[in-house]
Write a protein that holds these residues in place. Structure first.
Motif, PDB file in Angstrom:
ATOM      1  N   ILE A 192      80.553  54.828  -1.746  1.00  0.00           N
ATOM      2  CA  ILE A 192      81.668  54.991  -0.821  1.00  0.00           C
ATOM      3  C   ILE A 192      82.149  56.438  -0.874  1.00  0.00           C
ATOM      4  O   ILE A 192      81.801  57.193  -1.774  1.00  0.00           O
ATOM      5  N   ASP A 193      82.962  56.809   0.105  1.00  0.00           N
ATOM      6  CA  ASP A 193      83.398  58.201   0.227  1.00  0.00           C
ATOM      7  C   ASP A 193      84.743  58.485  -0.438  1.00  0.00           C
ATOM      8  O   ASP A 193      85.015  59.619  -0.828  1.00  0.00           O
ATOM      9  N   SER A 194      85.585  57.462  -0.550  1.00  0.00           N
ATOM     10  CA  SER A 194      86.913  57.681  -1.130  1.00  0.00           C
ATOM     11  C   SER A 194      87.427  56.398  -1.762  1.00  0.00           C
ATOM     12  O   SER A 194      86.906  55.299  -1.500  1.00  0.00           O
ATOM     13  N   ALA A 204      83.500  56.737  -6.054  1.00  0.00           N
ATOM     14  CA  ALA A 204      84.552  57.712  -5.714  1.00  0.00           C
ATOM     15  C   ALA A 204      85.617  57.756  -6.809  1.00  0.00           C
ATOM     16  O   ALA A 204      86.820  57.756  -6.532  1.00  0.00           O
ATOM     17  N   ASN A 205      85.154  57.787  -8.063  1.00  0.00           N
ATOM     18  CA  ASN A 205      86.079  57.737  -9.195  1.00  0.00           C
ATOM     19  C   ASN A 205      85.822  58.883 -10.178  1.00  0.00           C
ATOM     20  O   ASN A 205      85.958  58.719 -11.387  1.00  0.00           O
ATOM     21  N   GLU A 206      85.474  60.036  -9.649  1.00  0.00           N
ATOM     22  CA  GLU A 206      85.259  61.196 -10.496  1.00  0.00           C
ATOM     23  C   GLU A 206      86.586  61.700 -11.055  1.00  0.00           C
ATOM     24  O   GLU A 206      87.642  61.492 -10.459  1.00  0.00           O
ATOM     25  N   THR A 207      86.516  62.373 -12.185  1.00  0.00           N
ATOM     26  CA  THR A 207      87.721  62.986 -12.730  1.00  0.00           C
ATOM     27  C   THR A 207      88.158  64.119 -11.809  1.00  0.00           C
ATOM     28  O   THR A 207      87.343  64.672 -11.053  1.00  0.00           O
ATOM     29  N   ARG A 208      89.419  64.465 -11.859  1.00  0.00           N
ATOM     30  CA  ARG A 208      89.935  65.536 -11.012  1.00  0.00           C
ATOM     31  C   ARG A 208      89.199  66.846 -11.285  1.00  0.00           C
ATOM     32  O   ARG A 208      88.881  67.593 -10.366  1.00  0.00           O
ATOM     33  N   GLU A 209      88.882  67.109 -12.560  1.00  0.00           N
ATOM     34  CA  GLU A 209      88.193  68.343 -12.912  1.00  0.00           C
ATOM     35  C   GLU A 209      86.794  68.382 -12.304  1.00  0.00           C
ATOM     36  O   GLU A 209      86.378  69.403 -11.737  1.00  0.00           O
ATOM     37  N   ALA A 210      86.075  67.263 -12.417  1.00  0.00           N
ATOM     38  CA  ALA A 210      84.719  67.204 -11.866  1.00  0.00           C
ATOM     39  C   ALA A 210      84.733  67.295 -10.349  1.00  0.00           C
ATOM     40  O   ALA A 210      83.893  67.967  -9.737  1.00  0.00           O
ATOM     41  N   ARG A 261      76.566  59.164 -12.410  1.00  0.00           N
ATOM     42  CA  ARG A 261      76.337  58.779 -11.018  1.00  0.00           C
ATOM     43  C   ARG A 261      77.294  57.693 -10.546  1.00  0.00           C
ATOM     44  O   ARG A 261      77.766  57.715  -9.404  1.00  0.00           O
ATOM     45  N   TRP A 262      77.606  56.726 -11.402  1.00  0.00           N
ATOM     46  CA  TRP A 262      78.479  55.632 -10.983  1.00  0.00           C
ATOM     47  C   TRP A 262      79.860  56.155 -10.564  1.00  0.00           C
ATOM     48  O   TRP A 262      80.480  55.606  -9.644  1.00  0.00           O
ATOM     49  N   ARG A 263      80.342  57.198 -11.215  1.00  0.00           N
ATOM     50  CA  ARG A 263      81.643  57.763 -10.847  1.00  0.00           C
ATOM     51  C   ARG A 263      81.613  58.304  -9.417  1.00  0.00           C
ATOM     52  O   ARG A 263      82.561  58.123  -8.661  1.00  0.00           O
ATOM     53  N   THR A 264      80.505  58.954  -9.062  1.00  0.00           N
ATOM     54  CA  THR A 264      80.368  59.461  -7.700  1.00  0.00           C
ATOM     55  C   THR A 264      80.243  58.317  -6.715  1.00  0.00           C
ATOM     56  O   THR A 264      80.868  58.326  -5.639  1.00  0.00           O
TER      57      THR A 264
END
Length: 344
Positions: A243-245, A311-317, A305-308
């Protein structure tokens, strides 16, 4: 040059016909900068299998949706087989009407046979049908649906937009000597909104024609893991769930049952299909120089990859990724401005 025609995957390409007015109006022109609004100059849209200074290899337009049609056909086959077995059990053990059983058998058999025709267009074929853009030789190597590999000069291909119901993709037409009659058609990369195609085309064109390989490499964040290997179940599921967001999380939950069914059909398709093999002529033509500074492939993919996908990446990433893309696009734009004087 003799040109054999491809058959398409589910719907055959129309060939031996003149170019349409729409195709001429939607043409992607080589050697000319494309007018693009917004900050982005190029987009690879997660289609790059391998990128180096010699060639750019990308997936075909069917790869992202592999297993989609098969999932419906697989479900229909299972349902009708279960239906027939239930009728057969009732008929055999309860003294039912045998002629009716034969009628149901032929009815269910016909449906299963029809569904299998579509299943076998996805299963027991090739995991994908790649296209290689050979920068050094200025050639395009096309792995056709038929299994044949053809090589065509970059300058001889008529690139244009093709409508796919509610979305679009880029196709390449190989024309006869009159430059009007379509002899062969191939598709590649991406199916989606029309406005994204200009960014995708500019990515391809810049790779073949411009001096910005290092900047282009910086825009590639993920490569499909299909080079010399079959896509695994988890990788296929991730593609189907992406997903995108975070605003799409509810939609993701609602879509999850369908994604799980489709992931099974996709996994079967990948495991029963063969990995495409380039001919030795193509391998030789795409020889990579030792210590090539550009070498992008699935081994460079993020381990998170699962974070991407969710759409659950850390703010820093997330910020680092966007800054990387922004910087690369700004550098590409600056180089194009310097070459074309800001003109489109």
């Amino acid at each position: 040059m003799a040109i054999s025609h491809d058959i398409g995957l589910f719907i055959p390409f129309k060939i031996n016909r003149p170019l349409t007015k729409e195709e001429k109006q939607s043409r992607f022109v080589r050697g000319k900068r494309r007018k693009i609004s917004g900050e982005a100059t190029v987009l690879d849209l997660e289609t790059v299998i391998r990128m180096n200074s010699s060639y750019l290899e990308i997936v075909d337009k069917f790869y992202p949706t592999k297993g989609y049609i098969a999932s419906f056909m697989m479900a229909f086959c299972i349902l009708f087989i279960i239906f027939f077995l239930a009728i057969a059990k009732t008929t055999i053990f309860n003294g039912g009407d045998l002629p009716s059983l034969f009628f149901v058998f032929f009815l269910c058999g016909g449906v299963v046979f029809y569904c299998m025709r579509f299943l076998l267009k996805d299963w027991f074929r090739k995991t994908h049908y790649p296209v290689r853009f050979n920068r050094k030789k200025q050639q395009v190597h096309i792995y056709q649906i038929s299994g044949e590999v053809i090589t065509v000069p970059w300058g001889d291909i008529f690139f244009t937009t093709s409508k796919q119901r509610i979305s679009y993709c880029i196709v390449g037409h190989l024309l006869s000597e009159d430059k009007e009659t379509v002899l062969n058609t191939f598709s590649f990369g991406y199916v989606g909104p029309r406005e994204e195609l200009a960014l995708y085309w500019e990515f391809i064109r810049c790779y073949m024609e411009e001096d910005c390989l290092e900047e282009l490499a910086e825009t590639v964040l993920f490569c499909p893991p299909v080079e010399k290997q079959k896509e695994g179940y988890v990788a296929g599921l991730q593609r189907l769930m992406q997903i995108d967001s975070r605003g799409d999380w509810l939609l993701l939950v609602l879509n999850l049952p369908f994604a799980l069914i489709e992931s099974i059909a996709r996994y079967i398709a990948m495991q029963t299909s063969k990995i495409p093999q380039w001919s030795q002529d193509v391998i030789d033509a795409c020889a990579v120089e030792p210590n090539d500074p550009i070498n992008i492939g699935a081994e460079n993919n993020s381990p998170h990859r699962w974070r991407t996908v969710l759409a659950n990446e850390t703010r820093e990433a997330y910020d680092a990724k966007n800054q990387r893309l922004k910087s690369a696009n700004q550098k590409i734009k600056a180089k194009l401005d310097a070459k074309y004087g800001g003109k489109i």
